[in-house]
Design an enzyme around this catalytic site. Structure first.
Site, PDB file in Angstrom:
ATOM      1  N   GLU A 168      -1.633   4.448  -1.758  1.00 58.88           N
ATOM      2  CA  GLU A 168      -0.326   4.211  -1.630  1.00 58.88           C
ATOM      3  C   GLU A 168       1.095   4.827  -2.253  1.00 58.88           C
ATOM      4  O   GLU A 168       1.530   4.331  -2.953  1.00 58.88           O
ATOM      5  CB  GLU A 168      -0.333   2.478  -2.082  1.00 58.88           C
ATOM      6  CG  GLU A 168      -1.164   1.691  -1.337  1.00 58.88           C
ATOM      7  CD  GLU A 168      -1.144   0.484  -1.492  1.00 58.88           C
ATOM      8  OE1 GLU A 168      -0.248  -0.151  -2.442  1.00 58.88           O
ATOM      9  OE2 GLU A 168      -1.885  -0.537  -0.787  1.00 58.88           O
ATOM     10  N   GLU A 354      -8.010  -1.074   2.532  1.00 60.29           N
ATOM     11  CA  GLU A 354      -7.898  -2.355   1.780  1.00 60.29           C
ATOM     12  C   GLU A 354      -7.415  -3.218   2.843  1.00 60.29           C
ATOM     13  O   GLU A 354      -6.499  -2.812   3.781  1.00 60.29           O
ATOM     14  CB  GLU A 354      -6.471  -2.273   0.610  1.00 60.29           C
ATOM     15  CG  GLU A 354      -6.828  -1.612  -0.638  1.00 60.29           C
ATOM     16  CD  GLU A 354      -5.832  -1.533  -1.640  1.00 60.29           C
ATOM     17  OE1 GLU A 354      -4.848  -2.617  -1.627  1.00 60.29           O
ATOM     18  OE2 GLU A 354      -5.791  -0.780  -2.550  1.00 60.29           O
TER      19      GLU A 354
HETATM   20  C1  FCB Z   1      -1.848  -2.771  -2.652  1.00 59.88           C
HETATM   21  C2  FCB Z   1      -2.558  -2.212  -4.186  1.00 59.88           C
HETATM   22  C3  FCB Z   1      -3.556  -2.786  -4.693  1.00 59.88           C
HETATM   23  C4  FCB Z   1      -3.548  -4.583  -4.906  1.00 59.88           C
HETATM   24  C5  FCB Z   1      -3.269  -4.837  -3.239  1.00 59.88           C
HETATM   25  C6  FCB Z   1      -2.815  -6.476  -3.044  1.00 59.88           C
HETATM   26  O1  FCB Z   1      -0.806  -2.681  -2.474  1.00 59.88           O
HETATM   27  O2  FCB Z   1      -3.303  -1.217  -3.545  1.00 59.88           O
HETATM   28  O3  FCB Z   1      -3.917  -2.362  -5.868  1.00 59.88           O
HETATM   29  O4  FCB Z   1      -2.561  -4.788  -5.561  1.00 59.88           O
HETATM   30  O5  FCB Z   1      -2.194  -4.327  -2.737  1.00 59.88           O
END
Ligand code: FCB
Length: 440
Positions: A168, A354
């Site tokens: 990210e 994610e």
């Molecule tokens: C993302 C992150 C992860 C976690 C999620 C909820 O931005 O990569 O570490 O905090 O959000």
């Protein structure tokens, strides 16, 4: 239970669970150096309840049981991150043998259980010694990250199934240097502009370093949002274009096209703060990748804010159901994004690296089961529309340290009682178990 079945995703689709080092490991007394999250969280006012990652989920000691959970859930893969300060306490130079030994055990533990290691080099725990030298504002970070990537390649590369450089980059750069919400907590346009370029230059430099060590299957993990205007007014639509450029296109265009969006490079308020000669770095920024990871949680809803200099935009409040983070639940946005990336940017394999939601504490989490089901269907819809999505990782395996939100925001498939470190699988864990163990 989910109403979908594993076979809907085809025989080669990878299901995994994800975590990050600082959020779960603890184990800070093995020679690990300090990171920017240690000092940021120790500074009153930065993190809810003053929570820090000092103990977190004690994964440093409890990793065998955590890997057993991944195996028992039926997951094919585990997305984890290396802690840079555990391996190289000062960020450059001397190596911490205990850190090498920990990741040796962890990776071998995955392989012994038939779990594919999906590694991330940098998930936000920058060694403090590098922050002292300017951290992401200093162009040298490309070489610091490159050297660290070489070490990872030498020691672990042949055992990693897939490797991402950065998690990210928007958060590394903008959230941490412009919005001041994450470490190191800057609120400064020049700091942000520099970090935005250097994080991608460092990514490309790390790709070169990993390839030079013979590491295969390399990518980056971008957090993308579905950017939408609050109304169809030309002002709100224009604000959305800037929001999309800041959140999505800076990273997509940079990494996949070797250019930055005109909405930002043509905006003098912003462009004057970019490092001189950044254009010459764009070949490195856009090194070819083997796969792209996308983290998706919600949409970005924008309205115009003409009183604001530079970026005349503001977040609007949407009317969709929200999670405990206050993030709107919007599965269609995931389909739209995957199709957009596939149509407009690249045909390399895409992974949802994610996706998940924060929910109130407890092991009954029907809303989370629904969230996952809706987003898994969104992935199927994207595949049906031609996007080459090869895998999906749930965030997160465990309840863990949710950065500035501390321990109160719980994303886990597995509940963690922080007083005892007891793990209790939630209904969402069992829903994945049902999906993944039923391979028909
Ligand atoms: C993302 C992150 C992860 C976690 C999620 C909820 O931005 O990569 O570490 O905090 O959000």
């Amino acid at each position: 239970m989910f109403s979908i079945s594993r076979s809907d995703f085809g025989p080669d689709f990878t299901f995994g669970a994800a975590t990050a080092a600082y959020q779960i490991e603890g184990g800070q007394t093995d020679g690990r150096g300090p990171s920017i999250w240690d000092s940021f969280s120790a500074t009153p006012g930065n993190v809810q309840n003053g929570d820090t990652g000092r103990d977190a989920c004690d994964h440093y000691n409890r990793w065998p049981a955590d890997l057993d959970l991944i195996r028992d859930g039926g997951f094919d893969a585990y997305r984890f991150s290396f802690a840079w300060p555990r391996l190289i306490p000062e960020g450059t130079g001397a190596i911490n043998q205990a850190g090498l030994d920990f990741y040796d055990r962890l990776i071998d533990g995955m392989l012994a259980r038939g779990i594919k290691p999906y590694a991330t080099l940098y998930h936000w725990d920058l060694p403090s010694a590098l922050q002292d030298k300017g951290g992401w504002m200093n162009r040298d970070i490309a070489f610091w990250l490159g050297d660290y990537a070489s070490l990872i390649g030498q020691k672990f590369g042949d055992r990693l199934h897939a490797t991402a450089t950065i998690n990210e980059p928007w958060c590394v750069a903008f959230l941490s240097h412009f919005l001041g919400i994450h470490a190191p907590g800057y609120r400064d346009i020049r700091a942000a502009a520099r970090a935005m370029h250097h994080v991608l230059l460092a990514h490309g430099t790390a790709i070169d370093a990993l390839r030079a060590e013979g590491v295969k299957n390399l990518g980056i993990v971008l957090n993308l949002e579905k950017s939408e205007p609050a109304t169809q007014s030309p002002e709100d639509v224009a604000a959305t274009d800037i929001g999309d450029a800041l959140f999505n296109r800076w990273y997509l265009d940079g990494v996949l096209k070797g250019e930055y969006p005109e909405a930002l490079t043509g905006n003098d308020f912003f462009a004057q703060h970019l490092p001189a000669g950044y254009e010459k770095d764009m070949d490195v920024v856009s090194r070819p990748l083997d796969w792209l990871g996308i983290n998706y949680y919600t949409r970005g809803l924008y309205k115009s804010a003409p009183e604001q200099l530079g970026f005349p935009i503001a977040q609007a409040k949407g009317d969709l159901e929200t999670t405990e983070m206050g993030w709107e639940i919007y599965p269609q946005g995931l389909t739209d994004l995957l199709v957009r990336v596939s149509n407009d940017y690249t045909k390399i394999p895409l992974y949802v690296t994610e996706n998940g939601m924060a929910e109130v504490e407890g092991d009954s989490d029907p809303r989370r089961v629904d969230y996952y089901e809706a987003h898994l269907k969104a992935v199927l819809n994207a595949r049906a529309a031609g996007a080459d999505v090869r895998g999906y990782f749930a965030w997160s395996l465990l309840d863990n340290y949710e950065w500035a939100e501390g321990y109160n925001k719980r994303f886990g498939l597995v509940h963690v009682d922080y007083a005892t470190q007891a793990r209790t699988p939630k209904a969402s864990f069992r829903a994945f178990q049902g999906l993944l163990h039923n391979t028909k």
